[in-house]
Design a protein around this motif. Sequence first.
Motif, PDB file in Angstrom:
ATOM      1  N   LEU A   4      26.440  41.596  23.043  1.00 46.21           N
ATOM      2  CA  LEU A   4      26.057  40.379  22.295  1.00 46.21           C
ATOM      3  C   LEU A   4      25.349  39.585  22.755  1.00 46.21           C
ATOM      4  O   LEU A   4      24.180  38.841  22.512  1.00 46.21           O
ATOM      5  N   ALA A   5      26.079  39.030  23.725  1.00 44.89           N
ATOM      6  CA  ALA A   5      25.421  37.760  24.783  1.00 44.89           C
ATOM      7  C   ALA A   5      24.255  38.306  25.376  1.00 44.89           C
ATOM      8  O   ALA A   5      23.228  37.557  25.511  1.00 44.89           O
ATOM      9  N   LEU A   6      24.058  39.587  25.843  1.00 46.43           N
ATOM     10  CA  LEU A   6      22.958  40.188  26.548  1.00 46.43           C
ATOM     11  C   LEU A   6      21.833  40.095  25.380  1.00 46.43           C
ATOM     12  O   LEU A   6      20.472  39.720  25.695  1.00 46.43           O
ATOM     13  N   GLU A   7      22.106  40.497  24.097  1.00 48.49           N
ATOM     14  CA  GLU A   7      21.057  40.427  23.240  1.00 48.49           C
ATOM     15  C   GLU A   7      20.631  39.017  22.929  1.00 48.49           C
ATOM     16  O   GLU A   7      19.300  38.783  22.949  1.00 48.49           O
ATOM     17  N   ALA A   8      21.549  38.040  22.807  1.00 52.06           N
ATOM     18  CA  ALA A   8      20.793  36.739  22.812  1.00 52.06           C
ATOM     19  C   ALA A   8      19.840  36.212  23.936  1.00 52.06           C
ATOM     20  O   ALA A   8      18.901  35.556  23.688  1.00 52.06           O
ATOM     21  N   LEU A   9      20.599  36.530  25.035  1.00 53.99           N
ATOM     22  CA  LEU A   9      19.832  35.982  26.252  1.00 53.99           C
ATOM     23  C   LEU A   9      18.463  36.788  26.598  1.00 53.99           C
ATOM     24  O   LEU A   9      17.777  35.962  26.894  1.00 53.99           O
ATOM     25  N   THR A  10      18.412  38.177  26.508  1.00 48.96           N
ATOM     26  CA  THR A  10      17.409  39.006  26.839  1.00 48.96           C
ATOM     27  C   THR A  10      16.374  38.969  25.632  1.00 48.96           C
ATOM     28  O   THR A  10      15.182  39.176  25.885  1.00 48.96           O
ATOM     29  N   ALA A  11      16.780  38.970  24.485  1.00 53.47           N
ATOM     30  CA  ALA A  11      15.893  39.330  23.416  1.00 53.47           C
ATOM     31  C   ALA A  11      15.707  38.194  22.226  1.00 53.47           C
ATOM     32  O   ALA A  11      14.423  37.972  22.006  1.00 53.47           O
ATOM     33  N   PHE A  12      16.705  37.819  21.902  1.00 53.69           N
ATOM     34  CA  PHE A  12      16.714  36.797  20.543  1.00 53.69           C
ATOM     35  C   PHE A  12      15.961  35.494  21.012  1.00 53.69           C
ATOM     36  O   PHE A  12      15.256  35.119  20.222  1.00 53.69           O
ATOM     37  N   PHE A  13      16.350  35.118  22.176  1.00 52.39           N
ATOM     38  CA  PHE A  13      15.498  33.839  22.750  1.00 52.39           C
ATOM     39  C   PHE A  13      13.878  34.000  22.789  1.00 52.39           C
ATOM     40  O   PHE A  13      13.068  33.177  22.140  1.00 52.39           O
ATOM     41  N   LEU A  14      13.632  35.046  23.347  1.00 51.79           N
ATOM     42  CA  LEU A  14      12.112  35.707  23.541  1.00 51.79           C
ATOM     43  C   LEU A  14      11.463  35.859  21.863  1.00 51.79           C
ATOM     44  O   LEU A  14      10.553  35.279  21.654  1.00 51.79           O
ATOM     45  N   GLU A  15      12.479  36.652  21.307  1.00 52.71           N
ATOM     46  CA  GLU A  15      11.774  36.836  19.948  1.00 52.71           C
ATOM     47  C   GLU A  15      11.520  35.538  19.103  1.00 52.71           C
ATOM     48  O   GLU A  15      10.415  35.342  18.591  1.00 52.71           O
ATOM     49  N   SER A  16      12.512  34.702  18.919  1.00 58.07           N
ATOM     50  CA  SER A  16      12.234  33.422  17.965  1.00 58.07           C
ATOM     51  C   SER A  16      11.163  32.540  18.681  1.00 58.07           C
ATOM     52  O   SER A  16      10.616  31.807  18.092  1.00 58.07           O
ATOM     53  N   THR A  17      11.319  32.350  20.149  1.00 60.57           N
ATOM     54  CA  THR A  17      10.502  31.340  20.659  1.00 60.57           C
ATOM     55  C   THR A  17       8.998  31.864  20.528  1.00 60.57           C
ATOM     56  O   THR A  17       7.976  31.236  20.305  1.00 60.57           O
ATOM     57  N   MET A  18       8.746  33.405  20.937  1.00 61.66           N
ATOM     58  CA  MET A  18       7.333  33.733  20.943  1.00 61.66           C
ATOM     59  C   MET A  18       6.834  33.753  19.436  1.00 61.66           C
ATOM     60  O   MET A  18       5.698  33.540  19.145  1.00 61.66           O
ATOM     61  N   LEU A  19       7.953  34.134  18.683  1.00 63.77           N
ATOM     62  CA  LEU A  19       7.317  34.112  16.965  1.00 63.77           C
ATOM     63  C   LEU A  19       6.804  32.727  16.619  1.00 63.77           C
ATOM     64  O   LEU A  19       5.967  32.495  16.025  1.00 63.77           O
ATOM     65  N   GLY A  20       7.418  31.612  17.087  1.00 67.12           N
ATOM     66  CA  GLY A  20       7.083  30.156  17.034  1.00 67.12           C
ATOM     67  C   GLY A  20       5.686  30.024  17.337  1.00 67.12           C
ATOM     68  O   GLY A  20       4.718  29.477  16.979  1.00 67.12           O
ATOM     69  N   VAL A  21       5.562  30.495  18.602  1.00 62.60           N
ATOM     70  CA  VAL A  21       4.388  30.458  19.400  1.00 62.60           C
ATOM     71  C   VAL A  21       3.058  31.080  18.779  1.00 62.60           C
ATOM     72  O   VAL A  21       2.073  30.837  18.711  1.00 62.60           O
ATOM     73  N   TRP A  22       3.577  32.388  18.266  1.00 62.63           N
ATOM     74  CA  TRP A  22       2.605  33.130  17.652  1.00 62.63           C
ATOM     75  C   TRP A  22       1.993  32.512  16.165  1.00 62.63           C
ATOM     76  O   TRP A  22       0.906  32.235  15.804  1.00 62.63           O
ATOM     77  N   LEU A  23       3.021  32.085  15.417  1.00 68.91           N
ATOM     78  CA  LEU A  23       2.849  31.374  14.153  1.00 68.91           C
ATOM     79  C   LEU A  23       1.902  30.242  14.132  1.00 68.91           C
ATOM     80  O   LEU A  23       0.880  30.034  13.629  1.00 68.91           O
ATOM     81  N   PHE A  24       2.245  29.434  15.225  1.00 71.48           N
ATOM     82  CA  PHE A  24       1.435  28.278  15.196  1.00 71.48           C
ATOM     83  C   PHE A  24       0.537  27.898  16.272  1.00 71.48           C
ATOM     84  O   PHE A  24      -0.072  26.857  16.587  1.00 71.48           O
ATOM     85  N   GLY A  25       0.304  29.223  17.057  1.00 75.36           N
ATOM     86  CA  GLY A  25      -0.564  28.964  18.084  1.00 75.36           C
ATOM     87  C   GLY A  25      -1.825  29.706  18.006  1.00 75.36           C
ATOM     88  O   GLY A  25      -2.473  29.928  19.054  1.00 75.36           O
ATOM     89  N   TRP A  26      -2.389  29.948  16.834  1.00 82.78           N
ATOM     90  CA  TRP A  26      -3.682  30.591  16.786  1.00 82.78           C
ATOM     91  C   TRP A  26      -4.719  29.681  17.537  1.00 82.78           C
ATOM     92  O   TRP A  26      -5.783  30.505  18.109  1.00 82.78           O
ATOM     93  N   ASN A  27      -4.673  28.203  17.228  1.00 79.78           N
ATOM     94  CA  ASN A  27      -5.823  27.432  17.941  1.00 79.78           C
ATOM     95  C   ASN A  27      -5.449  26.955  19.342  1.00 79.78           C
ATOM     96  O   ASN A  27      -6.234  26.337  19.851  1.00 79.78           O
ATOM     97  N   ARG A  28      -4.391  27.252  19.778  1.00 83.46           N
ATOM     98  CA  ARG A  28      -3.998  26.956  20.968  1.00 83.46           C
ATOM     99  C   ARG A  28      -3.917  27.914  21.931  1.00 83.46           C
ATOM    100  O   ARG A  28      -3.834  27.365  23.340  1.00 83.46           O
ATOM    101  N   LEU A  29      -4.049  29.160  21.825  1.00 82.52           N
ATOM    102  CA  LEU A  29      -4.000  29.994  22.729  1.00 82.52           C
ATOM    103  C   LEU A  29      -5.068  30.820  22.873  1.00 82.52           C
ATOM    104  O   LEU A  29      -5.978  31.060  21.773  1.00 82.52           O
ATOM    105  N   SER A  30      -5.651  31.571  23.833  1.00 88.12           N
ATOM    106  CA  SER A  30      -6.829  32.310  23.823  1.00 88.12           C
ATOM    107  C   SER A  30      -6.427  33.712  22.830  1.00 88.12           C
ATOM    108  O   SER A  30      -5.048  33.891  22.634  1.00 88.12           O
ATOM    109  N   GLU A  31      -7.295  34.439  22.670  1.00 90.11           N
ATOM    110  CA  GLU A  31      -7.029  35.641  21.743  1.00 90.11           C
ATOM    111  C   GLU A  31      -6.100  36.449  22.526  1.00 90.11           C
ATOM    112  O   GLU A  31      -5.085  36.984  21.886  1.00 90.11           O
ATOM    113  N   LYS A  32      -6.340  36.931  23.822  1.00 90.58           N
ATOM    114  CA  LYS A  32      -5.388  37.753  24.355  1.00 90.58           C
ATOM    115  C   LYS A  32      -4.016  37.140  24.441  1.00 90.58           C
ATOM    116  O   LYS A  32      -3.154  37.969  24.155  1.00 90.58           O
ATOM    117  N   ALA A  33      -3.884  35.886  24.862  1.00 90.83           N
ATOM    118  CA  ALA A  33      -2.715  35.294  24.798  1.00 90.83           C
ATOM    119  C   ALA A  33      -1.633  35.344  23.597  1.00 90.83           C
ATOM    120  O   ALA A  33      -0.743  35.683  23.603  1.00 90.83           O
TER     121      ALA A  33
END
Lengths: 454, 337
Positions: free
Chosen positions: A99-128
């Motif tokens: 459970l701790a591994l899930e949070a540390l290795t996966a859930f942090f990444l998932e939720s942080t990157m989802l925020g980046v993806w949702l709000f990052g359309w104009n802030r990142l290159s297409e590939k990024a």
Amino acid sequence: MDALLLSRWQFAITTVYHFLFVPVTLGLSIFVALLETCYVRTKRPAWKAACQKLVKFFGTLFVINFSMGVVTGIVQEFHFGMNWSEYSRFMGDIFGAPLALEALTAFFLESTMLGVWLFGWNRLSEKAHCLAIWLVAFASNLSAFWILVANSFMQHPVGYVLRNGRAEMSDFLALVTNPYVVGEYSHTFFSGMATAGFVVLAVSAWKVLHDAASRAAFRQSLMAGALFMFVGFLGAAGSGHLHTQYLAASNPMKLASMEALWETEDPAPFAIVASIDEQAHKNTSELKVPALFSFMLYNQPSGAVQGINDLQAAQESQYGPGDYRPDVTGLFWSFRFMVGIGGVMILLALAVFLLTWKGDPLRFPLLLRAIPWLLPLVYVVNSCGWYIAEAGRQPWIVVGLQKTADAVSPNLTGADVSLTMIVFTVVYLALAIVALGLAFRYIKHTAIPFEGRA
Amino acid sequence: MDLHVIWFVLIVVLFIGFFFLEGFDYGVGGLLPFLSQEDRDRSQILRTITPVWDGNEVWMITAGGALFASFPHVYATMFSTFYLALFLMLLALILRGVAFEFRGRREGRSWRRFWESCIVFGSVVPAILWGVAVTDLLRGLPIDASMVYTGGFFDLLSLYSVLGGLTFLFVFLFHGAAFLTLRLSEPRLVARARKLGRTVGGIAILLFVLCLWLTYVQTDLFTRPLAVIAILGAAVAFVLANLLLARAKDCGSFILSALAIALTTAAFFAGLFPRLMVSSLDPAYSLTITNASSSPYTLSIMTVVACIFVPIVLIYQIWAYHLFRGRITQKDAEDEY
């Protein structure tokens, strides 16, 4: 009702509800990532614009679904300590780690990157930006892996010793490479694809039929969804088959209960339907195919399969007096429902893919009309699968090590748990209605114009 | 260093991360109805946290998971002890989580107001409950020899714990106000956040002092030099944060309020060490870093994992904050994703 029974109900309700959203998250994240990869790579301007709109369209459905999955996931994590404190004490040395591994290795990444993806359309290159959704997809599926490592330990404990009055981890690698997790993970992964594929299929079918302006764009996703769903259901069938074969060695009681096989037989028949009498420990009548069950398990029409009554006797002599039989009727019918509907879905997905590939899907308006109404079936199938997995290990919470009845928090009263269970259930229902309403509205009002073929 | 101590420190780090990050999320949520009545303003205010709140909340989930993995008895006892309190918290977090997602999906005043009230509820309730939990844990709870809580829900509430809850709430509200002064672009909204920050900050100082006094009377925190240094440092930092906000030195104010939260968290754990849950029945029944911990094998595995992944998480979370740097404008809030 007592705190034990209510806690079981509360956990079951939360789990089933949570897993309405999880498979869509697992599969749709991959689907959206694939779609965005097409968007990044395509050289045709007309398709590029439509494709980006499709990415955002399915991305929006993804986040509505994701938010529902997240909020119920937290409830799951808390429940282990809140309702099942004795389980957490006994198993924490092993169970806490994934459970701790899930949070540390996966859930942090998932939720942080989802925020980046949702709000990052104009802030990142297409590939990024595309990389961000791939990371979301990777992390979602990695998160499922850790949870299933934890669950597999409950089904088939490995890599532990009993010491200091509890189960302690003795081999982390054995825990992670538990053969049980191979079956559970592959089955869950493909079920995610199948479910998400069906969601895409149902939404696209509706749009093709009802939204003439968006028809061409959704024809593309109809085909893609059908293919995705086909691969998902095919993979789920294959992994499910291999996992069932593995159950013969790892959890014969669950296997025999799925088949309502009361007596050990060689070769064992497969009952298509049966009238089960759990009190008398036999089937009063059944329609069966001789030797088929042995054939399914051993790839040959012979080989003994242990029956429930023999297993019950064996477990009594091993663990002392008690009832070690799970809910045979529920398991039997859940398994048939899952396999039956799943099989039909493979054909449906293949049919829709071929028909759309070969020509205009509007030639088959009845089929398109029916598909959205069939969508709830895939959710029922998923729930049946988890019912088999979880009800099939009862009366154990960890097979052979701790019984469910010994795992509940001793300080809870029936009144406490009644209150929480009722409120959680009402809130879940209300939120499901709101989320569905929002999704319908969004699907209905979002147009994606696109001229010509991709 | 002893593995138990390492994990104690790691738990402290996770809670500091959690209170620092979710602190301003809760603060922004709690201040929302007082900052502006205008829908477009509220969209801007919420837009300061919508890309990051979920990542911030994972600090709590990770703290919970890490507690489970490293000190399973603490996880078991704590979560079953606070059963109804955690139920309230889960309810609040469920509503807050979906509200961020649902609010913007429809126009219409009553729709928006409803989900805003869920955000307020979902921010204020956890803030208070964490304060209640922290003060309860410092003072001690009726835990018996088998590590089971013997009280009920209302045994968790006392003058001290309610005061603790309110202190946490107002400190977080101040923290949120300081955060908003850095993230909003329209001068009138920044001025409003600053003004509200001064008000809630004043109340927070008062509550903090009362809480310190009751901590002195009711707990043994002040017998521990490290805890005393940390808590006094927190108090000084928090007062300075208020003074700086009044002088419109927003950045300094935010950093100091973050420092105050971090030091308070550190003081709390230093006051407990080596205990994690104090039994009011018999000191021998307290859960400590040794009698409540996982096996050395599990702890060492988890130490390796934590040493690799905590820095990685920090790197990409800091990158995400860097990506969304810059003040939120009306256009940002209107941009649909």
